[in-house]
Enzyme design. Structure first.
Site, PDB file in Angstrom:
ATOM      1  N   ASN A 150       0.873  -1.165   0.000  1.00  0.00           N
ATOM      2  CA  ASN A 150       0.000   0.000   0.000  1.00  0.00           C
ATOM      3  C   ASN A 150       0.917   1.225   0.000  1.00  0.00           C
ATOM      4  O   ASN A 150       1.460   1.607   1.031  1.00  0.00           O
ATOM      5  CB  ASN A 150      -0.886  -0.033   1.253  1.00  0.00           C
TER       6      ASN A 150
ATOM      7  N   GLU B 265      -8.177  -5.515   4.322  1.00  0.00           N
ATOM      8  CA  GLU B 265      -7.987  -5.226   2.900  1.00  0.00           C
ATOM      9  C   GLU B 265      -6.783  -5.985   2.341  1.00  0.00           C
ATOM     10  O   GLU B 265      -6.801  -6.432   1.196  1.00  0.00           O
ATOM     11  CB  GLU B 265      -7.784  -3.715   2.708  1.00  0.00           C
TER      12      GLU B 265
ATOM     13  N   HIS C 278     -12.600   2.764  -0.559  1.00  0.00           N
ATOM     14  CA  HIS C 278     -12.687   1.701   0.469  1.00  0.00           C
ATOM     15  C   HIS C 278     -13.381   0.452  -0.065  1.00  0.00           C
ATOM     16  O   HIS C 278     -13.902  -0.354   0.708  1.00  0.00           O
ATOM     17  CB  HIS C 278     -13.488   2.162   1.717  1.00  0.00           C
TER      18      HIS C 278
ATOM     19  N   ARG D 143     -11.915  15.697   7.169  1.00  0.00           N
ATOM     20  CA  ARG D 143     -12.647  16.041   5.938  1.00  0.00           C
ATOM     21  C   ARG D 143     -14.111  16.359   6.243  1.00  0.00           C
ATOM     22  O   ARG D 143     -14.695  15.754   7.139  1.00  0.00           O
ATOM     23  CB  ARG D 143     -12.604  14.873   4.945  1.00  0.00           C
TER      24      ARG D 143
END
Ligand code: ADP
Length: 402
Positions: free
Chosen positions: A7, A387, A181, A242
């Site tokens: 990643n 993930e 996601h 955010r």
């Protein structure tokens, strides 16, 4: 088969080496501050060995050299040579409309990921650098696979992914909802069906990935029909820093009043807003929770807003799905903050959602399980996301089919 999962960000590189015989993580680590002063690698093996090394890493190739050294190190390593690494799986943030599933990386795929850079400037650029660095450190013969954050969302219908702006901007710049996601939502929804012993094709699931970045996804029969993040991961609801969705006029109003450029405005919306902006305390929910417990009013407001906004998305997706069999909570906040799970589920009492308070409070720190009571009309689950495992599984499947 051992698979290295990567990643890569613009200045960081997270990795895990997974043994696919048993799907166990052998070692994992992180290279930080790549291309900056004070770059360092932190490496940890599953059998408890760890080390940290501050060493110059001017680019991703340098970082991969450190990963290679760490994995093969005589003291902290887990393999004798890099030949034991059969394949590499990369998390790629933006697959746009080009990639609807994981693919073997070749020159054409690299070109595709490159073409999508305008839609995810920091991420996709870093992914390309990491792919190229892997080729130079591991050699051209080690297969690399791209697993896209957006791919799971590619089943959304146009009514969900189109924005009500002049159509020409969709045609010219491909401005639409892509969602993110996806790998996490894919893992937890499949796992939810598995835990219930049901076929996912017969299920309507709402998956809440609540971390620093958060998104909620509606999954009907295993296919995404809508998701809260949009063109970028800024859309949706309040996150660590955010805004999520807000009246677009707020953007032009502040920009005009404060004389901010588009990039300064983007910085404000992405990095200075959300829980940090409202609470004035921190983007980390643990800090906001501590302040709320001490009676801080803005921290309490932050939590009220967060739970309210999440509930509105869940409620909206219940309508979009025409019902709901299960709600899932995952990621840092979803897996650990039992009070938010209870607060959100409280909004759905009228629909017969019932949480077992004791089980909810105990299902934290990586525990998986159902937190709703047997009487609850909708099952509610906490499922720690994974993930990396999805990336490793996709990589294995693609490489085995070669
Ligand atoms: P990212 O989006 O960076 O992957 P995470 O999924 O790690 O983020 O989520 C980070 C959020 O999860 C933070 O707000 C943090 O407060 C919260 N969190 C993580 N671990 C815990 C914990 N053990 N207890 C409470 N909150 C936690």
């Amino acid at each position: 088969m051992k698979i290295l999962v990567i990643n890569a960000g613009s200045s960081s590189l997270k990795y895990q080496l997974i043994d696919m015989e048993n799907e166990n993580v052998m070692a994992k680590g992180n290279c930080e501050r790549i291309g900056m002063e004070g770059s360092c690698i932190k490496h940890k093996t599953t059998d408890g060995k760890k080390f940290e090394l501050t060493t110059p890493m001017s680019d991703h190739t340098d970082a991969f050299m450190q990963v290679k050294n760490a994995l093969t190190d005589s003291e902290h390593g887990v393999v004798n040579s890099l030949d034991e690494v059969s394949a590499i799986g990369h998390r790629i943030v933006q697959g746009g409309a080009l990639f609807s599933k994981s693919v073997l990386i070749d020159d054409k795929v690299i070109q595709g990921i490159e073409e999508l850079i305008p839609l995810a400037p920091l991420h996709n650029k870093a992914h390309i650098q990491a792919i190229r660095a892997c080729i130079s450190v591991f050699g051209k013969n080690v297969p690399q696979v791209a697993v896209f954050d957006t791919a799971f969302h590619s089943t959304m219908p146009p009514k969900a992914y189109m924005f009500p702006i002049p159509y020409e901007y969709y045609e010219k710049y491909k401005i639409r909802r892509y969602g993110f996601h996806g790998t996490s939502h894919r893992y937890v929804t499949a796992r939810c069906a598995e835990l219930l012993g049901k076929d996912i094709k017969d299920m309507k699931i709402i998956s809440c990935h609540l971390g620093n970045g958060s998104s909620i996804t509606a999954v009907d029969g295993g296919k995404v029909i809508d998701t809260s993040m949009g063109l970028t991961p800024l859309d949706g609801f309040m996150m660590g820093t955010r805004t999520g969705t807000l009246d677009p006029s707020v953007v032009t109003f502040i920009a005009e009043k404060e004389g901010l450029t588009p990039s300064q405005m983007s910085d404000l919306l992405n990095k200075k807003s959300g829980m940090l902006g409202v609470s004035g305390i921190s983007s980390d929910d643990r800090d906001v929770s501590a302040a709320a417990q001490q009676g801080n009013e803005r921290a309490k407001l932050t939590h009220e807003m967060l739970e309210y906004e999440i509930s509105k998305f869940i409620g909206g997706y219940m309508a979009a799905l025409g019902g709901c069999d299960a709600i899932i909570f995952t990621a840092g906040i979803g897996e650990n903050q039992a009070s938010h799970r209870a607060g959100v589920c409280n909004y759905f009492k009228y629909l017969g959602v019932e949480i077992d308070e004791k089980i909810n409070n105990e299902t934290i720190l990586g525990k998986e399980g159902k937190i709703s009571t047997p009487n609850s009309k909708i099952d509610v689950f906490v499922i720690p996301t994974n993930e990396e495992l999805v990336i490793a599984r996709d990589t294995k499947n693609i490489v085995e089919a070669l």
